[in-house]
Design a protein around this motif. Sequence first.
Motif, PDB file in Angstrom:
ATOM      1  N   ILE A 207      -0.508  -8.394  -2.933  1.00  0.00           N
ATOM      2  CA  ILE A 207      -1.955  -8.489  -3.153  1.00  0.00           C
ATOM      3  C   ILE A 207      -2.719  -8.041  -1.917  1.00  0.00           C
ATOM      4  O   ILE A 207      -3.741  -7.351  -2.014  1.00  0.00           O
ATOM      5  CB  ILE A 207      -2.329  -9.925  -3.566  1.00  0.00           C
ATOM      6  N   ALA A 208      -2.223  -8.410  -0.729  1.00  0.00           N
ATOM      7  CA  ALA A 208      -2.882  -7.985   0.508  1.00  0.00           C
ATOM      8  C   ALA A 208      -2.839  -6.466   0.652  1.00  0.00           C
ATOM      9  O   ALA A 208      -3.822  -5.838   1.092  1.00  0.00           O
ATOM     10  CB  ALA A 208      -2.216  -8.646   1.713  1.00  0.00           C
ATOM     11  N   ILE A 209      -1.713  -5.866   0.292  1.00  0.00           N
ATOM     12  CA  ILE A 209      -1.592  -4.406   0.338  1.00  0.00           C
ATOM     13  C   ILE A 209      -2.587  -3.770  -0.624  1.00  0.00           C
ATOM     14  O   ILE A 209      -3.287  -2.808  -0.280  1.00  0.00           O
ATOM     15  CB  ILE A 209      -0.152  -3.966   0.009  1.00  0.00           C
ATOM     16  N   TYR A 210      -2.654  -4.311  -1.835  1.00  0.00           N
ATOM     17  CA  TYR A 210      -3.615  -3.794  -2.820  1.00  0.00           C
ATOM     18  C   TYR A 210      -5.040  -3.886  -2.279  1.00  0.00           C
ATOM     19  O   TYR A 210      -5.813  -2.913  -2.377  1.00  0.00           O
ATOM     20  CB  TYR A 210      -3.517  -4.572  -4.130  1.00  0.00           C
ATOM     21  N   GLU A 211      -5.403  -5.027  -1.727  1.00  0.00           N
ATOM     22  CA  GLU A 211      -6.773  -5.218  -1.252  1.00  0.00           C
ATOM     23  C   GLU A 211      -7.107  -4.256  -0.116  1.00  0.00           C
ATOM     24  O   GLU A 211      -8.217  -3.729  -0.043  1.00  0.00           O
ATOM     25  CB  GLU A 211      -6.970  -6.669  -0.818  1.00  0.00           C
ATOM     26  N   ASN A 212      -6.148  -4.012   0.778  1.00  0.00           N
ATOM     27  CA  ASN A 212      -6.382  -3.051   1.863  1.00  0.00           C
ATOM     28  C   ASN A 212      -6.588  -1.644   1.316  1.00  0.00           C
ATOM     29  O   ASN A 212      -7.493  -0.916   1.745  1.00  0.00           O
ATOM     30  CB  ASN A 212      -5.207  -3.062   2.841  1.00  0.00           C
ATOM     31  N   LEU A 213      -5.741  -1.260   0.375  1.00  0.00           N
ATOM     32  CA  LEU A 213      -5.860   0.080  -0.199  1.00  0.00           C
ATOM     33  C   LEU A 213      -7.142   0.217  -1.007  1.00  0.00           C
ATOM     34  O   LEU A 213      -7.856   1.226  -0.906  1.00  0.00           O
ATOM     35  CB  LEU A 213      -4.638   0.382  -1.068  1.00  0.00           C
ATOM     36  N   ALA A 214      -7.468  -0.794  -1.801  1.00  0.00           N
ATOM     37  CA  ALA A 214      -8.696  -0.748  -2.606  1.00  0.00           C
ATOM     38  C   ALA A 214      -9.927  -0.674  -1.717  1.00  0.00           C
ATOM     39  O   ALA A 214     -10.893   0.029  -2.047  1.00  0.00           O
ATOM     40  CB  ALA A 214      -8.765  -1.968  -3.519  1.00  0.00           C
ATOM     41  N   ALA A 215      -9.910  -1.392  -0.592  1.00  0.00           N
ATOM     42  CA  ALA A 215     -11.056  -1.379   0.326  1.00  0.00           C
ATOM     43  C   ALA A 215     -11.269  -0.003   0.934  1.00  0.00           C
ATOM     44  O   ALA A 215     -12.378   0.324   1.386  1.00  0.00           O
ATOM     45  CB  ALA A 215     -10.846  -2.406   1.436  1.00  0.00           C
ATOM     46  N   ASN A 216     -10.218   0.805   0.935  1.00  0.00           N
ATOM     47  CA  ASN A 216     -10.323   2.168   1.460  1.00  0.00           C
ATOM     48  C   ASN A 216     -10.365   3.210   0.336  1.00  0.00           C
ATOM     49  O   ASN A 216     -10.079   4.382   0.554  1.00  0.00           O
ATOM     50  CB  ASN A 216      -9.145   2.448   2.395  1.00  0.00           C
ATOM     51  N   ASN A 217     -10.730   2.737  -0.866  1.00  0.00           N
ATOM     52  CA  ASN A 217     -10.911   3.598  -2.043  1.00  0.00           C
ATOM     53  C   ASN A 217      -9.618   4.238  -2.541  1.00  0.00           C
ATOM     54  O   ASN A 217      -9.646   5.307  -3.154  1.00  0.00           O
ATOM     55  CB  ASN A 217     -11.954   4.690  -1.748  1.00  0.00           C
ATOM     56  N   PHE A 218      -8.493   3.563  -2.294  1.00  0.00           N
ATOM     57  CA  PHE A 218      -7.215   4.020  -2.840  1.00  0.00           C
ATOM     58  C   PHE A 218      -6.745   3.011  -3.891  1.00  0.00           C
ATOM     59  O   PHE A 218      -5.670   2.402  -3.767  1.00  0.00           O
ATOM     60  CB  PHE A 218      -6.170   4.187  -1.731  1.00  0.00           C
ATOM     61  N   ILE A 219      -7.557   2.832  -4.911  1.00  0.00           N
ATOM     62  CA  ILE A 219      -7.272   1.816  -5.922  1.00  0.00           C
ATOM     63  C   ILE A 219      -6.000   2.146  -6.700  1.00  0.00           C
ATOM     64  O   ILE A 219      -5.170   1.268  -6.962  1.00  0.00           O
ATOM     65  CB  ILE A 219      -8.478   1.661  -6.874  1.00  0.00           C
TER      66      ILE A 219
END
Length: 320
Positions: free
Chosen positions: A141-153
């Motif tokens: 989940i932390a990896i997802y949130e980091n990627l999503a925050a950088n527009n790599f959903i």
Amino acid sequence: MNTYKKLLGLVLVLGLAVVAGGCTTKAQRQDIIINNASKYMSEGNYAQAIELLNEGLALAEGRVGDKEIDISYYKAAAQYNSGDYEGAIKTYTALANYDEDDPNPLFLRGSVYLKSGEKATALNDYKAAIKLDEKDYDLYIAIYENLAANNFIKEGEEFLNIALEKSGESADDCLARGRIYSLMKQYDAAETAFKKADDKGAEDANIYLANLYLQQGDELKCDKLLEEYKSKDTISALACNAIASMELKRNHPDVALEYVEQGLGKLVVNNKKDLLRNKVAALEALGRFEDAFNSCIEFLELYPQDVDMDREKTFISTRL
């Protein structure tokens, strides 16, 4: 998650002059150095913090223990926050090489690479991290949130799908699936998973379900579940924080702050970082900017690598 690595808080609050006095053990001197470095970091003085932390590492004389690991995490955080991404990467690399079974430095190094614009390298580090602990759902989940925050959903969802493939049928597995489906906005699947987790005895499964209903705009269902928790004599720190988060969403910061304080007062508090973050948000929403600023300082002394809170501190300082 959790930034993922939770650094230790310190009890002693001593001046730099004590370090020079020579009346303390090596470990005590390192504690003092970490404490003062943390204060420098909360003030944005990263260069001074790094200088101190290097002194702390020099005291080790080539031997590595828990203190040296903690100092290294602080140093990497100071380097990252100062914009020295190359230095932070080197420090996290040293940590990864020291303990090849720990996914934390790989996750954090990957996050630095991501911030540096090196997405492919970041993804490699994230993949290496999850291989070390394939059932750590907070890590996915932390990896997802980091990627999503950088527009790599899309890339983030690939990690969530890997987590779904790894999950089993235990209560914790069902709870994790519900959290993941919620992030992916697959609400029907999330509801099913949370109810199954509750049936299997997962603690606070209904808190996640209440938040899911709030996400969908169904406040009646949300309130019904929340009232069940609020009527209990004792609720967990996790439940307190979840209620606080939902009350903040509904613009009830006074109620949110009440539950944050209740959560922080529990004997077992495994989500202190989330509670302190909501404390800042509640105080800010109430217009108590000086208290909010002091809470930012408290947060950053414990979690100096949190860039979002560092920015929040800077913003709140303009309101004082």
